[in-house]
Design a protein around this motif. Structure first.
Motif, PDB file in Angstrom:
ATOM      1  N   ARG A  43     -31.265 -14.162 -42.143  1.00  8.90           N
ATOM      2  CA  ARG A  43     -30.571 -13.036 -41.509  1.00  8.90           C
ATOM      3  C   ARG A  43     -29.269 -12.715 -42.232  1.00  8.90           C
ATOM      4  O   ARG A  43     -28.871 -11.550 -42.344  1.00  8.90           O
ATOM      5  CB  ARG A  43     -30.303 -13.341 -40.033  1.00  8.90           C
ATOM      6  N   LEU A  44     -28.602 -13.732 -42.725  1.00  9.21           N
ATOM      7  CA  LEU A  44     -27.371 -13.526 -43.497  1.00  9.21           C
ATOM      8  C   LEU A  44     -27.653 -12.697 -44.743  1.00  9.21           C
ATOM      9  O   LEU A  44     -26.960 -11.718 -45.034  1.00  9.21           O
ATOM     10  CB  LEU A  44     -26.784 -14.884 -43.887  1.00  9.21           C
ATOM     11  N   TRP A  45     -28.689 -13.085 -45.492  1.00  7.55           N
ATOM     12  CA  TRP A  45     -29.051 -12.346 -46.703  1.00  7.55           C
ATOM     13  C   TRP A  45     -29.418 -10.895 -46.376  1.00  7.55           C
ATOM     14  O   TRP A  45     -28.939  -9.959 -47.035  1.00  7.55           O
ATOM     15  CB  TRP A  45     -30.238 -13.012 -47.401  1.00  7.55           C
ATOM     16  N   LEU A  46     -30.265 -10.728 -45.374  1.00  2.00           N
ATOM     17  CA  LEU A  46     -30.741  -9.379 -45.053  1.00  2.00           C
ATOM     18  C   LEU A  46     -29.596  -8.469 -44.627  1.00  2.00           C
ATOM     19  O   LEU A  46     -29.525  -7.299 -45.036  1.00  2.00           O
ATOM     20  CB  LEU A  46     -31.805  -9.450 -43.951  1.00  2.00           C
ATOM     21  N   ARG A  47     -28.701  -8.996 -43.809  1.00  2.00           N
ATOM     22  CA  ARG A  47     -27.569  -8.183 -43.351  1.00  2.00           C
ATOM     23  C   ARG A  47     -26.599  -7.899 -44.495  1.00  2.00           C
ATOM     24  O   ARG A  47     -26.061  -6.787 -44.612  1.00  2.00           O
ATOM     25  CB  ARG A  47     -26.857  -8.901 -42.207  1.00  2.00           C
ATOM     26  N   ALA A  48     -26.390  -8.891 -45.359  1.00  5.33           N
ATOM     27  CA  ALA A  48     -25.496  -8.697 -46.510  1.00  5.33           C
ATOM     28  C   ALA A  48     -26.064  -7.657 -47.465  1.00  5.33           C
ATOM     29  O   ALA A  48     -25.323  -6.823 -48.012  1.00  5.33           O
ATOM     30  CB  ALA A  48     -25.284 -10.024 -47.230  1.00  5.33           C
ATOM     31  N   GLU A  49     -27.379  -7.677 -47.674  1.00  2.00           N
ATOM     32  CA  GLU A  49     -28.016  -6.665 -48.518  1.00  2.00           C
ATOM     33  C   GLU A  49     -27.811  -5.274 -47.922  1.00  2.00           C
ATOM     34  O   GLU A  49     -27.521  -4.304 -48.647  1.00  2.00           O
ATOM     35  CB  GLU A  49     -29.511  -6.963 -48.666  1.00  2.00           C
ATOM     36  N   GLU A  50     -27.940  -5.197 -46.595  1.00  2.00           N
ATOM     37  CA  GLU A  50     -27.770  -3.912 -45.913  1.00  2.00           C
ATOM     38  C   GLU A  50     -26.335  -3.416 -46.002  1.00  2.00           C
ATOM     39  O   GLU A  50     -26.082  -2.233 -46.272  1.00  2.00           O
ATOM     40  CB  GLU A  50     -28.180  -4.075 -44.440  1.00  2.00           C
ATOM     41  N   LEU A  51     -25.367  -4.312 -45.797  1.00  2.00           N
ATOM     42  CA  LEU A  51     -23.956  -3.917 -45.799  1.00  2.00           C
ATOM     43  C   LEU A  51     -23.460  -3.540 -47.185  1.00  2.00           C
ATOM     44  O   LEU A  51     -22.686  -2.589 -47.346  1.00  2.00           O
ATOM     45  CB  LEU A  51     -23.098  -5.064 -45.248  1.00  2.00           C
ATOM     46  N   SER A  52     -23.878  -4.283 -48.181  1.00  2.00           N
ATOM     47  CA  SER A  52     -23.339  -4.097 -49.531  1.00  2.00           C
ATOM     48  C   SER A  52     -24.097  -3.066 -50.352  1.00  2.00           C
ATOM     49  O   SER A  52     -23.511  -2.397 -51.211  1.00  2.00           O
ATOM     50  CB  SER A  52     -23.338  -5.430 -50.286  1.00  2.00           C
ATOM     51  N   GLY A  53     -25.411  -2.965 -50.118  1.00  2.00           N
ATOM     52  CA  GLY A  53     -26.229  -2.109 -50.967  1.00  2.00           C
ATOM     53  C   GLY A  53     -26.297  -2.621 -52.398  1.00  2.00           C
ATOM     54  O   GLY A  53     -26.680  -1.890 -53.310  1.00  2.00           O
ATOM     55  N   ASP A  54     -25.928  -3.890 -52.589  1.00  2.00           N
ATOM     56  CA  ASP A  54     -25.866  -4.473 -53.935  1.00  2.00           C
ATOM     57  C   ASP A  54     -27.145  -5.258 -54.204  1.00  2.00           C
ATOM     58  O   ASP A  54     -27.413  -6.264 -53.548  1.00  2.00           O
ATOM     59  CB  ASP A  54     -24.646  -5.390 -54.034  1.00  2.00           C
ATOM     60  N   PRO A  55     -27.958  -4.850 -55.190  1.00  2.00           N
ATOM     61  CA  PRO A  55     -29.207  -5.581 -55.485  1.00  2.00           C
ATOM     62  C   PRO A  55     -28.973  -6.869 -56.256  1.00  2.00           C
ATOM     63  O   PRO A  55     -29.931  -7.598 -56.543  1.00  2.00           O
ATOM     64  CB  PRO A  55     -29.990  -4.575 -56.331  1.00  2.00           C
ATOM     65  N   ASN A  56     -27.722  -7.148 -56.603  1.00  2.00           N
ATOM     66  CA  ASN A  56     -27.420  -8.307 -57.442  1.00  2.00           C
ATOM     67  C   ASN A  56     -26.760  -9.450 -56.670  1.00  2.00           C
ATOM     68  O   ASN A  56     -26.163 -10.344 -57.276  1.00  2.00           O
ATOM     69  CB  ASN A  56     -26.518  -7.890 -58.603  1.00  2.00           C
TER      70      ASN A  56
END
Length: 325
Positions: A43-56
């Protein structure tokens, strides 16, 4: 987790707020024995991907990964004789580092292949988790060899390609493919046979014992430990089936598998890990022949045992015994 947090901060993610949102305690990052469960990390990864929009995100976290982040396992890797030995330790003690990761290092005719799968218990897979694992393995090799030119032959990810994959190509310095059947990396044999400058196999062996102790402590009181204990009694009678273990625990087979899944593991993972741990102990004893060791581990014959042992270590049981004596 410390490396993950630093990578997220590199991408501008407010980790303090993110942890609060997900009900996670930031203070636990400094607790040596504390473990975040797989659902929290996913859930941490998924939310961080959503918040940042950073694929890296995963790549940035991997750049912060050092052997000391991996406790006794990381220090043992730094003391390993070769890169292959270091990664075999990484694979052997993977459940100390992540409950739900399945790693395999396989020798092929012209290369070695490292494969990865992550059980997310029904949640969508986070691409960043796969990126961190693959890039982290490369970064650890670069770190223990003190050589930033270390690169795989090729990398394949099961997830879709990011809009811009330039950082992937720059980091791995080799062909990178996406939407592949599985996540894997291939390496030259010469790379994995390179000597580690800080090699000290005597110290690495001591650290292995410490890691095994931590792993055993982690499993105390768990259902997986009950399965291990059952397997220990059944192995000398031949390879135990799921049905036999379920019967011994007075469960049906479906309940056995479901309860193991709830602890982020599988029957086969427990069986393989137990056999590997016991094999090292048997091979250190000169009074136990290879035939006896194979029998005690539930293998049908020495050749089957040897194939499994080569998968774990890259060496035959006889070679490993000679080097360890």
């Amino acid at each position: 987790m410390q490396a993950i947090v630093r990578g997220l901060e590199d991408s501008g993610v407010d980790t303090q707020s993110l942890f609060r949102e997900l009900g996670m305690e930031v203070e636990h990052l400094n607790g040596l024995d504390y473990r975040f469960d797989q659902e929290q990390v996913t859930r941490l990864w998924l939310r961080a991907e959503e918040l940042s929009g950073d694929p890296n995100l995963g790549l940035k976290a991997a750049m912060h990964l050092r052997p000391q982040n991996l406790h006794a396992v990381g220090y043992a890797m730094s003391c390993s004789a070769t890169v292959r030995d270091a990664w075999q330790r990484f694979v052997r003690f993977r459940h100390l580092l992540a409950d739900s990761a399945t790693l395999d290092l396989v020798e092929e005719a012209d290369c070695y292949r490292l494969t990865l799968s992550i059980e997310t218990l029904g949640l969508p897979a986070a691409a960043s988790a796969y990126d961190l694992s693959m890039a982290g393995a490369v970064n650890l090799a670069r770190w223990i060899l003190d050589d930033n030119t270390v690169a795989p032959l090729s990398v394949g990810f099961s997830h879709a390609a990011p809009g811009d994959d330039s950082m992937f190509r720059e980091f791995f310095a080799c062909p990178v493919r996406f939407d592949q059947p599985q996540t894997e990396m291939r390496f030259t044999k010469s790379l994995l046979e390179r000597s580690v400058p800080t090699a000290n196999e005597e110290l690495a062996s001591v650290l292995d014992d410490l890691s095994a102790k931590y792993l055993g402590k982690r499993m105390e009181g768990s259902f997986a430990q009950q399965v291990r204990d059952c397997l220990i009694t059944l192995l000398p009678k031949g390879e135990p089936s799921k049905a036999a273990v379920a019967e011994a625990l007075q469960l049906n087979q479906r309940t056995l598998l479901r309860r193991l899944q709830s602890e982020n593991t599988t029957y086969q993972a427990i069986l393989d890990q137990l056999r590997e741990e016991m094999a090292y102990g048997y091979l250190k004893r000169q009074d136990i022949s290879l035939e006896e060791a194979a029998y005690l581990l539930g293998f049908s014959d020495v050749s089957t045992f040897s194939r499994a042992f080569r998968r774990w270590t890259g060496k035959s049981p006889g070679q490993w015994r000679s080097l360890s004596s």
